[in-house]
Design a protein around this motif. Structure first.
Motif, PDB file in Angstrom:
ATOM      1  N   ALA A  24      -2.873  -3.616  10.356  1.00 17.73           N
ATOM      2  CA  ALA A  24      -2.260  -2.479   9.658  1.00 17.73           C
ATOM      3  C   ALA A  24      -1.256  -1.724  10.535  1.00 17.73           C
ATOM      4  O   ALA A  24      -0.426  -0.986  10.021  1.00 17.73           O
ATOM      5  N   TYR A  29       4.841  -2.913   8.484  1.00 19.65           N
ATOM      6  CA  TYR A  29       4.283  -1.961   7.525  1.00 19.65           C
ATOM      7  C   TYR A  29       4.892  -0.564   7.656  1.00 19.65           C
ATOM      8  O   TYR A  29       4.784   0.241   6.733  1.00 19.65           O
ATOM      9  N   GLN A  30       5.552  -0.291   8.763  1.00 19.41           N
ATOM     10  CA  GLN A  30       6.247   0.992   8.911  1.00 19.41           C
ATOM     11  C   GLN A  30       7.503   1.030   8.042  1.00 19.41           C
ATOM     12  O   GLN A  30       7.956   2.097   7.649  1.00 19.41           O
ATOM     13  N   HIS A  32       7.774  -1.160   5.233  1.00 17.46           N
ATOM     14  CA  HIS A  32       7.471  -1.740   3.914  1.00 17.46           C
ATOM     15  C   HIS A  32       6.090  -1.319   3.444  1.00 17.46           C
ATOM     16  O   HIS A  32       5.205  -2.151   3.359  1.00 17.46           O
ATOM     17  N   PHE A  33       5.788  -0.259   3.087  1.00 20.72           N
ATOM     18  CA  PHE A  33       6.461   1.021   2.980  1.00 20.72           C
ATOM     19  C   PHE A  33       5.611   2.033   3.736  1.00 20.72           C
ATOM     20  O   PHE A  33       4.386   1.931   3.692  1.00 20.72           O
ATOM     21  N   PRO A  34       6.204   3.004   4.413  1.00 25.87           N
ATOM     22  CA  PRO A  34       5.448   3.886   5.304  1.00 25.87           C
ATOM     23  C   PRO A  34       4.302   4.648   4.631  1.00 25.87           C
ATOM     24  O   PRO A  34       3.223   4.766   5.187  1.00 25.87           O
ATOM     25  N   GLU A  35       4.507   5.144   3.444  1.00 27.54           N
ATOM     26  CA  GLU A  35       3.488   5.936   2.759  1.00 27.54           C
ATOM     27  C   GLU A  35       2.372   5.071   2.174  1.00 27.54           C
ATOM     28  O   GLU A  35       1.217   5.464   2.149  1.00 27.54           O
ATOM     29  N   LYS A  36       2.713   3.902   1.668  1.00 19.99           N
ATOM     30  CA  LYS A  36       1.741   2.986   1.056  1.00 19.99           C
ATOM     31  C   LYS A  36       2.158   1.566   1.426  1.00 19.99           C
ATOM     32  O   LYS A  36       2.814   0.870   0.665  1.00 19.99           O
ATOM     33  N   PRO A  37       1.799   1.127   2.641  1.00 19.36           N
ATOM     34  CA  PRO A  37       2.275  -0.178   3.109  1.00 19.36           C
ATOM     35  C   PRO A  37       1.720  -1.341   2.299  1.00 19.36           C
ATOM     36  O   PRO A  37       0.561  -1.321   1.883  1.00 19.36           O
ATOM     37  N   THR A  39       2.153  -5.856   2.087  1.00 17.48           N
ATOM     38  CA  THR A  39       2.624  -7.042   2.791  1.00 17.48           C
ATOM     39  C   THR A  39       3.797  -7.643   2.026  1.00 17.48           C
ATOM     40  O   THR A  39       3.670  -7.979   0.842  1.00 17.48           O
ATOM     41  N   SER A  75      -2.341  -4.507   0.492  1.00 15.78           N
ATOM     42  CA  SER A  75      -2.183  -3.347   1.366  1.00 15.78           C
ATOM     43  C   SER A  75      -3.154  -3.479   2.535  1.00 15.78           C
ATOM     44  O   SER A  75      -4.360  -3.584   2.324  1.00 15.78           O
TER      45      SER A  75
END
Length: 113
Positions: A24, A29-30, A32-37, A39, A75
């Motif tokens: 994680a 993942y920072q 894609h996407f920072p709030e709700k990463p 894969t 996620s």
């Protein structure tokens, strides 16, 4: 670019499957996407190829994507451990799915040597 040992690690290998753990904290993942990463699809495809190479004991090249359905997002925060099921035919057609408590991805991909 190999993702094994950076984006994911193998927890367990069985005859037709792998249990893997997602990292994680990986930089992807920072973005894609920072709030709700989640894969990225291209990373999922790379994971499938790398695991198929382990099963086949040789380097493979993507030839044709017959079917690749992203049914649910993966996620790393919600699902660090996932199972990748691979059924590999003699002609290197790799069919399978990725799951945890639900199906994430279904695929049928042809590789070549």
């Amino acid at each position: 670019m190999k993702l094994l040992q950076s984006l994911y690690t193998i927890i367990e290998e069985k005859d037709d499957s792998f249990s893997i753990k997602l990292n994680a904290k990986h930089i992807i993942y920072q973005a894609h996407f920072p709030e709700k990463p989640i894969t990225p699809g291209v990373c999922i495809l790379q994971i499938i190829q790398e695991l198929a190479e382990i099963k086949c004991h040789q380097k493979l090249q993507l030839d044709q994507v017959n079917n690749l359905k992203f049914v649910n997002p993966i996620s790393p925060g919600d699902h660090q451990k996932i199972d990748v099921i691979l059924n590999i035919s003699e002609n290197l057609n790799v069919k399978g799915y990725i799951k945890s408590d639900k199906i994430f991805t279904k695929f049928s991909i042809l590789f070549k040597i």
